[in-house]
Design a protein around this motif. Sequence first.
Motif, PDB file in Angstrom:
ATOM      1  N   ALA A 142       0.957  -1.250   0.151  1.00 58.64           N
ATOM      2  CA  ALA A 142       0.085   0.021   0.100  1.00 58.64           C
ATOM      3  C   ALA A 142       0.957   1.166   0.029  1.00 58.64           C
ATOM      4  CB  ALA A 142      -0.941  -0.113   1.170  1.00 58.64           C
ATOM      5  N   ARG A 143       0.411   2.197  -0.738  1.00 57.73           N
ATOM      6  CA  ARG A 143       1.211   3.508  -0.599  1.00 57.73           C
ATOM      7  C   ARG A 143       0.635   4.338   0.466  1.00 57.73           C
ATOM      8  NH1 ARG A 143       5.663   3.898  -3.907  1.00 57.73           N
ATOM      9  NH2 ARG A 143       5.555   5.985  -4.240  1.00 57.73           N
ATOM     10  N   PRO A 144       1.460   5.431   0.695  1.00 58.60           N
ATOM     11  CA  PRO A 144       0.893   6.195   2.114  1.00 58.60           C
ATOM     12  C   PRO A 144      -0.049   7.241   1.550  1.00 58.60           C
ATOM     13  CG  PRO A 144       3.042   6.700   1.690  1.00 58.60           C
ATOM     14  CD  PRO A 144       2.728   5.384   0.572  1.00 58.60           C
ATOM     15  N   ARG A 145      -0.949   7.725   2.474  1.00 63.27           N
ATOM     16  CA  ARG A 145      -1.908   8.428   2.035  1.00 63.27           C
ATOM     17  C   ARG A 145      -1.804   9.780   3.019  1.00 63.27           C
ATOM     18  NH1 ARG A 145      -5.305   3.727   2.174  1.00 63.27           N
ATOM     19  NH2 ARG A 145      -6.209   4.234   4.289  1.00 63.27           N
ATOM     20  N   HIS A 146      -0.905   9.826   3.716  1.00 62.08           N
ATOM     21  CA  HIS A 146      -0.977  10.990   4.616  1.00 62.08           C
ATOM     22  C   HIS A 146      -0.377  12.083   3.995  1.00 62.08           C
ATOM     23  CE1 HIS A 146       3.706  10.554   5.502  1.00 62.08           C
ATOM     24  NE2 HIS A 146       2.953   9.305   5.041  1.00 62.08           N
ATOM     25  N   PRO A 147      -0.643  13.491   4.580  1.00 59.46           N
ATOM     26  CA  PRO A 147      -0.338  14.618   3.777  1.00 59.46           C
ATOM     27  C   PRO A 147       1.233  14.754   3.752  1.00 59.46           C
ATOM     28  CG  PRO A 147      -2.051  15.063   5.513  1.00 59.46           C
ATOM     29  CD  PRO A 147      -1.626  13.698   5.822  1.00 59.46           C
ATOM     30  N   LYS A 148       2.035  14.335   4.476  1.00 62.06           N
ATOM     31  CA  LYS A 148       3.541  14.550   4.323  1.00 62.06           C
ATOM     32  C   LYS A 148       3.949  13.729   3.106  1.00 62.06           C
ATOM     33  CE  LYS A 148       5.006  15.600   9.078  1.00 62.06           C
ATOM     34  NZ  LYS A 148       5.914  15.168  10.089  1.00 62.06           N
ATOM     35  N   ALA A 149       3.323  12.612   2.819  1.00 58.82           N
ATOM     36  CA  ALA A 149       3.871  12.066   1.496  1.00 58.82           C
ATOM     37  C   ALA A 149       3.691  12.749   0.257  1.00 58.82           C
ATOM     38  CB  ALA A 149       3.166  10.646   1.490  1.00 58.82           C
ATOM     39  N   MET A 150       2.726  13.909   0.340  1.00 57.36           N
ATOM     40  CA  MET A 150       2.844  14.858  -0.873  1.00 57.36           C
ATOM     41  C   MET A 150       3.364  16.067  -0.615  1.00 57.36           C
ATOM     42  SD  MET A 150       0.510  11.936  -0.976  1.00 57.36           S
ATOM     43  CE  MET A 150      -0.953  12.479   0.007  1.00 57.36           C
ATOM     44  N   ASP A 151       3.809  16.360   0.271  1.00 54.78           N
ATOM     45  CA  ASP A 151       4.425  17.589   0.852  1.00 54.78           C
ATOM     46  C   ASP A 151       5.908  17.800   0.178  1.00 54.78           C
ATOM     47  OD1 ASP A 151       5.291  20.198   1.780  1.00 54.78           O
ATOM     48  OD2 ASP A 151       4.790  19.558   4.063  1.00 54.78           O
ATOM     49  N   ARG A 152       6.082  18.519  -0.880  1.00 54.96           N
ATOM     50  CA  ARG A 152       7.522  18.510  -1.313  1.00 54.96           C
ATOM     51  C   ARG A 152       8.187  19.487  -0.627  1.00 54.96           C
ATOM     52  NH1 ARG A 152       7.998  16.656  -6.560  1.00 54.96           N
ATOM     53  NH2 ARG A 152       5.979  15.987  -7.749  1.00 54.96           N
ATOM     54  N   SER A 153       7.648  20.203   0.351  1.00 52.26           N
ATOM     55  CA  SER A 153       8.641  21.231   1.152  1.00 52.26           C
ATOM     56  C   SER A 153       9.100  20.414   2.231  1.00 52.26           C
ATOM     57  CB  SER A 153       7.680  22.219   1.795  1.00 52.26           C
ATOM     58  OG  SER A 153       6.789  21.751   2.669  1.00 52.26           O
ATOM     59  N   ASP A 154       8.686  19.138   2.465  1.00 47.20           N
ATOM     60  CA  ASP A 154       8.989  18.494   3.750  1.00 47.20           C
ATOM     61  C   ASP A 154      10.631  17.881   3.425  1.00 47.20           C
ATOM     62  OD1 ASP A 154       9.711  16.011   5.442  1.00 47.20           O
ATOM     63  OD2 ASP A 154       7.641  15.946   5.992  1.00 47.20           O
ATOM     64  N   PRO A 155      11.684  17.958   4.381  1.00 45.18           N
ATOM     65  CA  PRO A 155      12.915  17.674   4.114  1.00 45.18           C
ATOM     66  C   PRO A 155      13.028  16.388   3.636  1.00 45.18           C
ATOM     67  CG  PRO A 155      12.662  17.953   6.190  1.00 45.18           C
ATOM     68  CD  PRO A 155      11.502  18.621   5.643  1.00 45.18           C
ATOM     69  N   LEU A 156      12.291  15.152   4.331  1.00 47.40           N
ATOM     70  CA  LEU A 156      12.340  14.027   3.770  1.00 47.40           C
ATOM     71  C   LEU A 156      11.438  13.439   2.810  1.00 47.40           C
ATOM     72  CD1 LEU A 156      12.141  12.718   7.732  1.00 47.40           C
ATOM     73  CD2 LEU A 156      13.930  13.023   6.247  1.00 47.40           C
ATOM     74  N   TYR A 157      10.927  14.294   2.067  1.00 45.48           N
ATOM     75  CA  TYR A 157       9.949  14.356   0.750  1.00 45.48           C
ATOM     76  C   TYR A 157      10.529  13.247  -0.144  1.00 45.48           C
ATOM     77  CZ  TYR A 157       7.233  14.562  -3.531  1.00 45.48           C
ATOM     78  OH  TYR A 157       6.711  14.030  -4.438  1.00 45.48           O
ATOM     79  N   PRO A 158      11.701  13.067  -0.509  1.00 45.48           N
ATOM     80  CA  PRO A 158      12.191  12.223  -1.380  1.00 45.48           C
ATOM     81  C   PRO A 158      12.083  10.821  -1.068  1.00 45.48           C
ATOM     82  CG  PRO A 158      13.901  14.142  -1.264  1.00 45.48           C
ATOM     83  CD  PRO A 158      12.816  14.274  -0.305  1.00 45.48           C
ATOM     84  N   ALA A 159      12.430  10.665   0.318  1.00 47.14           N
ATOM     85  CA  ALA A 159      12.116   9.153   0.924  1.00 47.14           C
ATOM     86  C   ALA A 159      10.608   8.963   1.133  1.00 47.14           C
ATOM     87  CB  ALA A 159      12.912   9.133   2.294  1.00 47.14           C
ATOM     88  N   ARG A 160       9.733   9.945   1.491  1.00 48.44           N
ATOM     89  CA  ARG A 160       8.568   9.772   1.827  1.00 48.44           C
ATOM     90  C   ARG A 160       7.649   9.293   0.588  1.00 48.44           C
ATOM     91  NH1 ARG A 160       7.560  11.035   7.076  1.00 48.44           N
ATOM     92  NH2 ARG A 160       8.463  13.168   7.913  1.00 48.44           N
ATOM     93  N   SER A 161       8.138   9.958  -0.600  1.00 48.88           N
ATOM     94  CA  SER A 161       7.430   9.941  -1.977  1.00 48.88           C
ATOM     95  C   SER A 161       7.794   8.501  -2.486  1.00 48.88           C
ATOM     96  CB  SER A 161       7.923  10.717  -3.056  1.00 48.88           C
ATOM     97  OG  SER A 161       9.511  10.640  -3.063  1.00 48.88           O
TER      98      SER A 161
END
Length: 339
Positions: free
Chosen positions: A308-327
């Motif tokens: 399953a892919r994550p559905r939480h907001p941080k997974a789509m937040d490109r300003s998050d410093p961990l976005y490359p991993a979260r995506s």
Amino acid sequence: MTADQAFRLASEGTALLWRGDFQNARQLLQAMARRVDRKPRKPAATPRDAFNQHRLAQSQRARTLGMLLIPVDAGHVIPLRRAPDVTAACSQAHGEAAEAYVMSLRELLGLIGAYEWRRNGVEIPALGARIHPHYGVFSPVRGEYVDLVAKAPLPTALKTDSTAFDIGTGTGVLSAVLAKRGIARVVATDQDMRALACARDNVERLGIAAQVEVIEADLFPARRAPLVVCNPPWLPGRPSSPLEYAVYDPDSRMLRGFLAGLTAHLAPGGEGWLILSDFAEHLGLRAPDELAGLIAAAGLKVVGRLDARPRHPKAMDRSDPLYPARSKEVTTLWRLAAT
């Protein structure tokens, strides 16, 4: 005192005891938070560096904002103008208070938020009901892992022994899902007293106490079952607060313990369900082949998996410093059996 002065003193390690209007204290805390968040971050060379910088920044933020204190009288009464009634929230988190004390305003606001979570509950579509997390127990807001347990094919061995274990139950949400799926007996284990109380409360609320038994245990009960489910903390690392024990697993202790002990607690033909995100792999905290090695070393084999892919907001937040991993993150339910 200006917000700049308060921020400078707090950053230097000086605690500030607020004696004025409570709502003004909240405004000052917000102003200090803006100053903390304004600090630029160095570009990270690797995802692991980004993660370590992020944790350090979060730790420094919590320490600085935690320096703004407010007085609290006996009985959890705040003697400030326009202060809310926090008696119930503080009592649920810390028990009764016979003497006056001081506490961080940031912590108090967290207590109030946790009290509202517990009172209102979290809607779980897979249950068609709400789970009520207690203070200090991780809330099941990441619904993808719950949905995986709700739709994974049940082992055929359950037809002769309708028993399942839920290892590290937390709020009891996965036990409730298993009970809803028709499993006659679910044994839910945990070591944390808050989690045990929370799971028992939710089991009673949902009317499934006849199906679900909540017991204190380090991982497994002293018996076998056709289905053993575990959703361990997803990141190897040291937690910095009690709540982070649901996120960080020092030296992967729980993950390793579950895999190493699984075959001894599986009934013939049974399955172990390991629910785990690969976020740690994308951050460089776990080697890509480490999980496969642990599974093989424990005398287990993979008989199936659901992703399953994550559905939480941080997974789509490109300003998050961990976005490359979260995506790139994927949460997987691994269906394991003895070799």
